[in-house]
Design an enzyme around this catalytic site. Structure first.
Site, PDB file in Angstrom:
ATOM      1  N   GLU A 133      39.292  80.774  27.111  1.00 40.88           N
ATOM      2  CA  GLU A 133      40.275  80.204  26.480  1.00 40.88           C
ATOM      3  C   GLU A 133      40.386  78.621  26.609  1.00 40.88           C
ATOM      4  O   GLU A 133      40.666  77.901  25.664  1.00 40.88           O
ATOM      5  CB  GLU A 133      41.712  80.498  27.001  1.00 40.88           C
ATOM      6  CG  GLU A 133      41.933  82.072  26.486  1.00 40.88           C
ATOM      7  CD  GLU A 133      42.193  82.325  25.157  1.00 40.88           C
ATOM      8  OE1 GLU A 133      41.311  81.877  24.185  1.00 40.88           O
ATOM      9  OE2 GLU A 133      43.228  82.978  24.855  1.00 40.88           O
ATOM     10  N   THR A 186      44.296  75.098  17.847  1.00 42.27           N
ATOM     11  CA  THR A 186      45.169  75.191  19.004  1.00 42.27           C
ATOM     12  C   THR A 186      45.349  73.958  19.703  1.00 42.27           C
ATOM     13  O   THR A 186      46.512  73.628  19.927  1.00 42.27           O
ATOM     14  CB  THR A 186      44.820  76.477  20.088  1.00 42.27           C
ATOM     15  OG1 THR A 186      44.578  77.662  19.210  1.00 42.27           O
ATOM     16  CG2 THR A 186      45.697  76.577  21.019  1.00 42.27           C
TER      17      THR A 186
HETATM   18  N1  HSE Z   1      50.052  80.205  23.856  1.00 42.10           N
HETATM   19  C1  HSE Z   1      48.928  79.673  23.176  1.00 42.10           C
HETATM   20  C2  HSE Z   1      49.558  78.306  22.451  1.00 42.10           C
HETATM   21  C3  HSE Z   1      48.283  80.547  22.498  1.00 42.10           C
HETATM   22  O1  HSE Z   1      50.505  78.531  21.683  1.00 42.10           O
HETATM   23  O2  HSE Z   1      48.865  77.461  22.478  1.00 42.10           O
HETATM   24  C4  HSE Z   1      47.312  80.124  21.478  1.00 42.10           C
HETATM   25  O3  HSE Z   1      46.728  81.229  20.981  1.00 42.10           O
END
Ligand code: HSE
Length: 314
Positions: A133, A186
C-alpha cells in the site's frame, strides 16, 4: 506444496466514519493469483492480465509486499534460496477505490505464507501487505489489507503498534457499489485533507464510530444507519466525485441505510439490510450515473466473511 491459486477480494476502506480504521471485504469482485514456489531466489511477476500494472518493484504493490515478506523470511530461516513466480488476473480495477493494490499485496503475502507452511501470523502478513500500500499510494494504511486477509469487517485500533480486530458483520448487511470511471489518486485524496480537525467534529466522529460498532453487534440497523456519517473526510473528498450527494440522497430515499466514499474514491458504496433493497439501490446508482454521461460499473455484494481463499494446484 509448490503451486497455489489464490482468490483475493475487493475491499471497502474508510467505512464512512472510520477513516483509515474500518474496512470490509466484498464477495465480488475478486482477483485471482497463481503462485509458484521456486528454488531460485527473488520474485518474478510473469504475467498480469486484465490491466497494465507496473512490474517495476518500486511501483508494484504485489512485488513490494512480497519483497518485504521474503527478506523477513530469509532473516528468520537464515537462507536465501527460495523465490516465487506470480501471475495476476486483475478483476478489481486499479484506481477504483475498492482495494485493487490491497488485493494484490495481501494475496501474494498470504499465498507465500501458505507455500512456506505458515511462518508468519496474521498481523505480520498485514504488516507486509501494508508495504504494498505504501508503494501504491504513498501511505501504509491497513483498512484494505486487513479485511482482505481476515475477512468480514475489521477495525484498526492502533497503527503503532499494529493492533487489529475483527468486528461482527451481520449477514443481512449488503453492499451496493458504483465505480465511476474517473481517476482519483489516493496520494492526492490524502493530500487535500486537513492536518488538524475541530474538537466538535472529533466528538461527533468518535460518537459515530462507537455507535456503528454497537449497531453492528446489536444488529440494530437503525443505529447503524444513524452512525453512517462522516464529518471529517467526506465533506472534502466528495468534491472530487460527480453527483455524490445526489446519489446518496436517492439511495437513502429508497431504503439504503447510508454509505459514503469507498476508500479514497471514486467508488461510492451504500449499505442496505438485505439483498432486495441492495439491488434496488444499485439500480438507482445506475440511473443517476447514466444521466451524467460518465462511464461506470456497479456491483451488489454481501460481506465476504472469510477473506482470502486458496486452492492447491498440480
Ligand atoms: N484509508 C485509505 C485512504 C484508503 O482513504 O486514504 C485508501 O484506499
Amino acid at each position: 506444496m509448490k503451486a497455489i491459486k489464490i482468490f483475493a477480494p475487493a475491499t471497502i476502506a474508510n467505512l464512512v466514519c472510520g477513516f483509515d480504521i474500518i474496512g470490509l471485504a466484498l464477495n465480488y469482485p475478486k482477483d485471482e493469483i497463481y503462485m509458484y514456489k521456486s528454488n531460485s531466489p527473488g520474485i518474478r511477476i510473469n504475467k498480469i492480465y486484465g490491466t497494465s500494472l507496473p512490474k517495476d518493484p518500486k511501483k508494484n504493490a504485489a512485488f513490494a509486499a512480497l519483497h518485504f515478506f521474503l527478506n523477513k523470511y530469509y532473516q528468520l530461516k537464515k537462507i536465501n534460496n527460495i523465490g516465487f513466480e506470480i501471475e495476476l488476473i486483475k478483476n478489481i480495477n486499479p484506481g477504483s477505490g475498492i482495494g485493487s493494490s490491497a488485493a494484490s499485496a495481501a494475496g501474494v503475502v498470504f499465498g507465500a505464507n501458505v507455500l512456506l507452511e505458515n511462518p508468519f501470523n496474521t498481523i505480520q502478513l498485514i504488516r507486509f501487505a501494508m508495504e504494498g500500500e505504501r508503494v501504491a499510494s504513498g501511505s501504509a494504511h491497513a483498512d484494505n489489507v486487513a479485511p482482505a486477509i481476515m475477512g468480514g469487517l475489521t477495525l484498526v485500533r492502533s497503527y503503532h503498534p499494529l493492533d487489529i480486530t475483527k468486528l461482527h458483520a451481520p449477514n443481512q448487511l449488503w453492499i451496493s457499489l458504483i465505480h465511476p470511471k474517473i481517476e482519483i489518486k489516493t496520494s492526492d485524496a490524502r493530500e487535500i485533507l486537513k492536518k488538524y480537525i475541530l474538537m466538535k467534529n472529533a466528538i461527533q466522529q468518535w460518537g459515530n464510530i462507537g455507535a456503528l460498532v454497537a449497531g453492528l453487534y446489536q444488529e440494530n440497523y437503525d443505529l447503524i444507519s444513524r452512525s453512517l456519517e462522516d464529518v471529517i473526510v467526506e465533506p472534502i473528498r466528495s468534491m472530487l466525485i460527480p453527483a455524490f450527494y445526489e446519489l446518496k440522497k436517492k439511495c437513502k430515499e429508497i431504503g439504503a441505510l447510508g454509505g459514503g466514499i469507498s476508500g479514497s474514491g471514486p467508488s461510492i458504496f451504500m449499505l442496505s439490510k438485505g439483498n432486495k433493497i441492495a439491488k434496488k439501490v444499485t439500480k438507482i446508482m445506475n440511473r443517476v450515473y447514466s444521466s451524467l454521461r460518465i462511464d461506470y460499473k456497479t456491483y451488489t455484494s454481501s460481506i465476504n466473511q472469510n477473506g482470502l481463499k486458496w486452492t492447491e494446484m498440480d
